[in-house]
Design an enzyme around this catalytic site. Structure first.
Site, PDB file in Angstrom:
ATOM      1  N   ILE A 151       0.869  -1.175   0.000  1.00 48.00           N
ATOM      2  CA  ILE A 151       0.000   0.000   0.000  1.00 48.00           C
ATOM      3  C   ILE A 151       0.908   1.227   0.000  1.00 48.00           C
ATOM      4  O   ILE A 151       2.078   1.148   0.382  1.00 48.00           O
ATOM      5  CB  ILE A 151      -0.980   0.029   1.204  1.00 48.00           C
ATOM      6  CG1 ILE A 151      -0.231  -0.008   2.545  1.00 48.00           C
ATOM      7  CG2 ILE A 151      -1.978  -1.096   1.117  1.00 48.00           C
ATOM      8  CD1 ILE A 151      -1.167   0.113   3.749  1.00 48.00           C
ATOM      9  N   ASP A 152       0.379   2.349  -0.451  1.00 47.08           N
ATOM     10  CA  ASP A 152       1.188   3.558  -0.571  1.00 47.08           C
ATOM     11  C   ASP A 152       1.740   3.998   0.773  1.00 47.08           C
ATOM     12  O   ASP A 152       1.144   3.737   1.834  1.00 47.08           O
ATOM     13  CB  ASP A 152       0.353   4.699  -1.164  1.00 47.08           C
ATOM     14  CG  ASP A 152      -0.075   4.435  -2.600  1.00 47.08           C
ATOM     15  OD1 ASP A 152       0.541   3.568  -3.244  1.00 47.08           O
ATOM     16  OD2 ASP A 152      -1.029   5.086  -3.063  1.00 47.08           O
ATOM     17  N   ARG A 153       2.843   4.714   0.716  1.00 47.99           N
ATOM     18  CA  ARG A 153       3.512   5.198   1.934  1.00 47.99           C
ATOM     19  C   ARG A 153       2.569   6.022   2.821  1.00 47.99           C
ATOM     20  O   ARG A 153       2.548   5.858   4.042  1.00 47.99           O
ATOM     21  CB  ARG A 153       4.732   6.042   1.535  1.00 47.99           C
ATOM     22  CG  ARG A 153       5.484   6.646   2.716  1.00 47.99           C
ATOM     23  CD  ARG A 153       6.684   7.441   2.242  1.00 47.99           C
ATOM     24  NE  ARG A 153       7.412   8.014   3.362  1.00 47.99           N
ATOM     25  CZ  ARG A 153       8.535   8.704   3.232  1.00 47.99           C
ATOM     26  NH1 ARG A 153       9.054   8.908   2.038  1.00 47.99           N
ATOM     27  NH2 ARG A 153       9.140   9.187   4.303  1.00 47.99           N
ATOM     28  N   THR A 199      -0.715   6.045   2.776  1.00 43.91           N
ATOM     29  CA  THR A 199      -1.949   5.336   3.110  1.00 43.91           C
ATOM     30  C   THR A 199      -1.727   4.531   4.388  1.00 43.91           C
ATOM     31  O   THR A 199      -0.691   3.898   4.547  1.00 43.91           O
ATOM     32  CB  THR A 199      -2.355   4.385   1.974  1.00 43.91           C
ATOM     33  OG1 THR A 199      -2.532   5.140   0.778  1.00 43.91           O
ATOM     34  CG2 THR A 199      -3.646   3.650   2.293  1.00 43.91           C
ATOM     35  N   ARG A 247      -6.867   6.717  -5.602  1.00 46.74           N
ATOM     36  CA  ARG A 247      -6.546   8.143  -5.621  1.00 46.74           C
ATOM     37  C   ARG A 247      -6.846   8.762  -6.987  1.00 46.74           C
ATOM     38  O   ARG A 247      -7.364   9.889  -7.077  1.00 46.74           O
ATOM     39  CB  ARG A 247      -5.081   8.344  -5.238  1.00 46.74           C
ATOM     40  CG  ARG A 247      -4.771   7.897  -3.815  1.00 46.74           C
ATOM     41  CD  ARG A 247      -3.290   7.713  -3.559  1.00 46.74           C
ATOM     42  NE  ARG A 247      -2.549   8.962  -3.699  1.00 46.74           N
ATOM     43  CZ  ARG A 247      -1.232   9.058  -3.581  1.00 46.74           C
ATOM     44  NH1 ARG A 247      -0.509   7.960  -3.342  1.00 46.74           N
ATOM     45  NH2 ARG A 247      -0.630  10.219  -3.711  1.00 46.74           N
TER      46      ARG A 247
END
Length: 315
Positions: A144-146, A148, A243
Site C-alpha cells: 500500500i502507498d507510503r 496510506t 486516488r
C-alpha cells in the site's frame, strides 16, 4: 576496497522453499551479490541441483539438494542495523493486529513506506524483521502507498506467501478503504471503470485509453457540507488506483499531494487533517493454512476519527 569470498553452501529444499525459481532462491540466499553475478554462476553451471546443472527458470522441488558455489565480492562497510528503539520501529509492535505461525497483519501508520529504498533506510518490512530477529521468513504479501494507513499482510512462511498472493491474483481478496473526498459524492456513482496508465519517469498515474483496465467500487458512508466519507473497494490493483479514480470523478482525496486539491486541503486542515485521508480498513480472505474465511478490521488513527467527528458537528 577489500574482497571477501563466500563459502560453498549446500541447501536441502523443504516444502516451504519449494516452488520458487532457482534464480530467485539464489538472490535471496546471496543478498549482497549483484544480480548479474547470480545469473552468471547459474549460466556457467556452477550452481548444481541434485549434482546437475539447471537453467535460471528451474523451479525447486521439495527434496532437492542445491549446491551454491563460493563467490568473490567486494567487502562493503557494514550498515548499522535498524534500532528497535526508534519510535517508528517500536510503534509497529503495537500496530500488529493479528499474528499466528503463518502470517501477521499490520495496521500500518501513514508516512511509513512498506519497504526501504529510494533514499529510505527502512520501511515496514525491514522494521518488522528487526522486531522479529528469530523469524526465518518475513515477506510482504502486497503493498500500500507510503501515506496510506491500514491493513498490510506479511507472510511468515513461503507457502503462506504463495497461497495469499494467489488469492490477490485471482481477485478473491476483498479490500475496503475509507477515503474522505472533496464535495458531494453522488450515491448513484457506485462503480468507476477507467483505464490507468503510469508514467514510468515520474510515477504519476493518469486515466488514459491506452492504460490497463481498472475498476473501483464506491459506497457513500457519510456526507458533510463540503466533503464525503466513502468506502472504496478496488477490484483491480493498479498503482494509486483509488486516488486517481476519485480525482477522475472530480472528488480528490483530502491531502493527496499528487492528485489532490489544495483548496480542499485548506478546508480539511480546519478539522485537524494534515495527512492523506485514505485508510485500508477491512480485508476478507482465506487463511493460507486452514482455508477458513478471515475478516480483519483496522481502526483509523485518532486524527482521522476526530476529523470525522468535527465534520459531523459542522466545524
Amino acid at each position: 576496497m577489500s574482497e571477501i569470498r563466500t563459502k560453498v553452501q549446500f541447501v536441502d529444499i523443504d516444502d516451504d522453499m519449494a516452488g520458487q525459481r532457482i534464480d530467485n532462491f539464489l538472490r535471496n540466499q546471496l543478498k549482497n551479490i549483484p544480480k548479474s553475478v547470480v545469473y552468471r554462476i547459474v549460466r556457467k553451471g556452477e550452481v548444481r541441483v541434485n549434482k546437475k546443472r539447471v537453467k535460471a527458470e528451474y523451479k525447486l522441488q521439495a527434496g532437492d539438494s542445491v549446491r551454491i558455489p563460493p563467490v568473490t565480492i567486494e567487502e562493503k562497510q557494514e550498515e548499522t542495523p535498524i534500532s528497535t528503539k526508534l519510535n517508528k520501529v517500536a510503534e509497529l509492535e503495537s500496530q500488529i493486529i493479528y499474528e499466528d505461525d503463518h502470517m501477521l497483519i499490520l495496521n500500518k501508520p501513514s508516512g511509513i513506506a512498506v519497504h526501504g529504498g529510494s533514499g529510505l533506510k527502512f520501511g515496514a518490512i525491514e522494521a518488522l524483521r528487526a522486531l522479529r530477529p528469530q523469524a526465518r521468513f518475513l515477506e510482504l504479501v502486497h503493498r500500500i502507498d507510503r501515506d496510506t494507513s491500514g491493513i498490510l499482510l506479511v507472510a511468515k512462511k513461503r507457502s503462506a506467501l504463495r497461497h495469499l498472493q494467489a488469492q490477490f491474483r485471482e481477485k478473491t481478496v476483498q479490500k475496503y478503504y475509507f477515503a474522505l473526498v472533496m464535495g458531494k459524492w453522488k450515491p448513484s456513482c457506485r462503480v468507476v471503470k477507467a483505464p490507468l496508465l503510469k508514467n514510468e519517469v515520474n510515477s504519476i498515474v493518469r486515466v488514459n485509453p491506452n492504460g490497463k483496465p481498472s475498476e473501483t467500487r464506491f459506497k457513500v458512508l457519510e456526507s458533510f457540507e463540503q466533503a464525503t466519507l466513502v468506502q472504496a473497494s478496488p477490484i483491480t490493483g493498479r498503482t494509486h488506483q483509488i486516488r486517481v479514480h476519485t480525482q477522475y470523478t472530480g472528488h480528490p482525496i483530502a491531502w493527496d499531494d499528487r492528485y489532490g486539491d489544495r483548496r480542499f486541503d485548506a478546508y480539511t486542515a480546519k478539522v485537524g487533517l494534515d495527512r492523506l485521508f485514505l485508510h485500508a480498513a477491512n480485508i476478507v480472505f482465506v487463511h493460507p493454512a486452514n482455508d477458513e474465511k478471515m475478516e480483519i478490521h483496522a481502526e483509523m488513527e485518532p486524527k482521522l476519527q476526530q476529523a470525522i467527528k468535527k465534520l459531523k458537528a459542522g466545524v
